[in-house]
Design a protein around this motif. Sequence first.
Motif, mmCIF file in Angstrom:
data_model
loop_
_atom_site.group_PDB
_atom_site.id
_atom_site.type_symbol
_atom_site.label_atom_id
_atom_site.label_comp_id
_atom_site.label_asym_id
_atom_site.label_seq_id
_atom_site.Cartn_x
_atom_site.Cartn_y
_atom_site.Cartn_z
ATOM 1 N N CYS A 127 0.858 -1.189 0.000
ATOM 2 C CA CYS A 127 0.000 0.000 0.000
ATOM 3 C C CYS A 127 0.895 1.241 0.000
ATOM 4 N N MET A 128 0.411 2.299 -0.634
ATOM 5 C CA MET A 128 1.151 3.554 -0.701
ATOM 6 C C MET A 128 0.228 4.717 -0.365
ATOM 7 N N VAL A 129 0.752 5.650 0.436
ATOM 8 C CA VAL A 129 -0.010 6.847 0.789
ATOM 9 C C VAL A 129 0.912 8.061 0.751
ATOM 10 N N VAL A 130 0.318 9.212 0.555
ATOM 11 C CA VAL A 130 1.089 10.448 0.611
ATOM 12 C C VAL A 130 1.431 10.742 2.072
ATOM 13 N N ILE A 131 0.414 10.660 2.959
ATOM 14 C CA ILE A 131 0.585 11.029 4.366
ATOM 15 C C ILE A 131 0.145 9.885 5.276
ATOM 16 N N GLU A 132 0.962 9.604 6.282
ATOM 17 C CA GLU A 132 0.601 8.638 7.321
ATOM 18 C C GLU A 132 0.513 9.370 8.653
ATOM 19 N N LEU A 133 -0.636 9.233 9.321
ATOM 20 C CA LEU A 133 -0.798 9.794 10.668
ATOM 21 C C LEU A 133 -0.417 8.704 11.664
ATOM 22 N N LYS A 134 0.837 8.733 12.103
ATOM 23 C CA LYS A 134 1.412 7.639 12.887
ATOM 24 C C LYS A 134 0.686 7.384 14.212
ATOM 25 N N GLU A 135 0.206 8.452 14.850
ATOM 26 C CA GLU A 135 -0.411 8.288 16.174
ATOM 27 C C GLU A 135 -1.705 7.467 16.127
ATOM 28 N N LEU A 136 -2.286 7.304 14.952
ATOM 29 C CA LEU A 136 -3.530 6.531 14.830
ATOM 30 C C LEU A 136 -3.280 5.043 14.554
ATOM 31 N N ASN A 137 -2.007 4.674 14.357
ATOM 32 C CA ASN A 137 -1.602 3.259 14.218
ATOM 33 C C ASN A 137 -2.334 2.483 13.124
ATOM 34 N N GLY A 138 -2.722 3.152 12.056
ATOM 35 C CA GLY A 138 -3.399 2.472 10.951
ATOM 36 C C GLY A 138 -2.550 1.381 10.321
ATOM 37 N N ILE A 139 -1.256 1.545 10.407
ATOM 38 C CA ILE A 139 -0.326 0.589 9.801
ATOM 39 C C ILE A 139 -0.485 -0.802 10.437
ATOM 40 N N ASP A 140 -0.844 -0.841 11.734
ATOM 41 C CA ASP A 140 -1.032 -2.122 12.435
ATOM 42 C C ASP A 140 -2.173 -2.928 11.827
ATOM 43 N N LYS A 141 -3.216 -2.236 11.427
ATOM 44 C CA LYS A 141 -4.381 -2.894 10.834
ATOM 45 C C LYS A 141 -4.056 -3.508 9.471
ATOM 46 N N LEU A 142 -3.039 -2.978 8.811
ATOM 47 C CA LEU A 142 -2.701 -3.416 7.456
ATOM 48 C C LEU A 142 -1.686 -4.556 7.404
ATOM 49 N N LYS A 143 -1.135 -4.924 8.545
ATOM 50 C CA LYS A 143 -0.172 -6.030 8.560
ATOM 51 C C LYS A 143 -0.842 -7.283 8.016
ATOM 52 N N PRO A 144 -0.146 -8.111 7.246
ATOM 53 C CA PRO A 144 1.288 -8.114 6.960
ATOM 54 C C PRO A 144 1.687 -7.252 5.756
ATOM 55 N N HIS A 145 0.750 -6.495 5.203
ATOM 56 C CA HIS A 145 1.063 -5.706 4.000
ATOM 57 C C HIS A 145 1.983 -4.540 4.344
ATOM 58 N N GLN A 146 2.920 -4.292 3.452
ATOM 59 C CA GLN A 146 3.835 -3.173 3.626
ATOM 60 C C GLN A 146 3.132 -1.872 3.256
ATOM 61 N N VAL A 147 3.459 -0.819 3.969
ATOM 62 C CA VAL A 147 2.916 0.509 3.684
ATOM 63 C C VAL A 147 4.078 1.463 3.426
ATOM 64 N N PHE A 148 4.035 2.131 2.280
ATOM 65 C CA PHE A 148 5.024 3.147 1.933
ATOM 66 C C PHE A 148 4.339 4.494 2.028
ATOM 67 N N SER A 149 4.871 5.400 2.865
ATOM 68 C CA SER A 149 4.305 6.749 2.984
ATOM 69 C C SER A 149 5.386 7.787 2.702
ATOM 70 N N LEU A 150 4.985 8.851 2.027
ATOM 71 C CA LEU A 150 5.933 9.921 1.700
ATOM 72 C C LEU A 150 6.182 10.831 2.898
ATOM 73 N N LEU A 151 5.142 11.075 3.694
ATOM 74 C CA LEU A 151 5.241 11.933 4.879
ATOM 75 C C LEU A 151 4.600 11.235 6.065
ATOM 76 N N GLN A 152 5.220 11.380 7.232
ATOM 77 C CA GLN A 152 4.636 10.849 8.467
ATOM 78 C C GLN A 152 4.494 11.987 9.472
ATOM 79 N N TYR A 153 3.345 11.996 10.145
ATOM 80 C CA TYR A 153 3.117 12.990 11.206
ATOM 81 C C TYR A 153 2.762 12.264 12.484
#
Length: 153
Positions: A127-153
């Motif tokens: 998965c690819m996104v422009v912005i990842e809001l790290k404090e919301l932990n969305g990346i955990d829900k997407l495991k085992p899929h890799q997430v590529f983000s251009l910006l993290q906040y």
Amino acid sequence: CRDICPILKDPAALTAVTDLFEEHVRKNHPQVDLIVGLDARGFLFGPLLAQRLGVGFVLVRKIGKLPGSTVSVAYDLEYGKAEVEVQEDGVAPGQKVLLIDDLLATGGTLCAACELMKKQQADILGCMVVIELKELNGIDKLKPHQVFSLLQY
């Protein structure tokens, strides 16, 4: 405010974002068959990237928006339920797909789109996104899929 609109207003910024996505895909996923964009802002970046890569683009939309036969997946939102769909013939079994959206927050919609791709027996490369809001932990829900983000906040 995390807003992608200034990127869209500035042709150089939009080119830079597309360049970064293209570089990531060519380096990490040269075998991709399709870019899958999420309703609605994935539709802004996905077709540009797909065109650059010389691959197709497929839409994942909110329920009831696509013509023809569709496949859908329901998912939970913070305050209720939602559903996303793809055209039945949009993705063939075994096709290698990358999903793209503007923002990863809680991960609900992107996770549902991944489920939809699994239902279609696609091979999800990531998965690819422009912005990842790290404090919301969305990346955990997407495991085992890799997430590529251009910006993290």
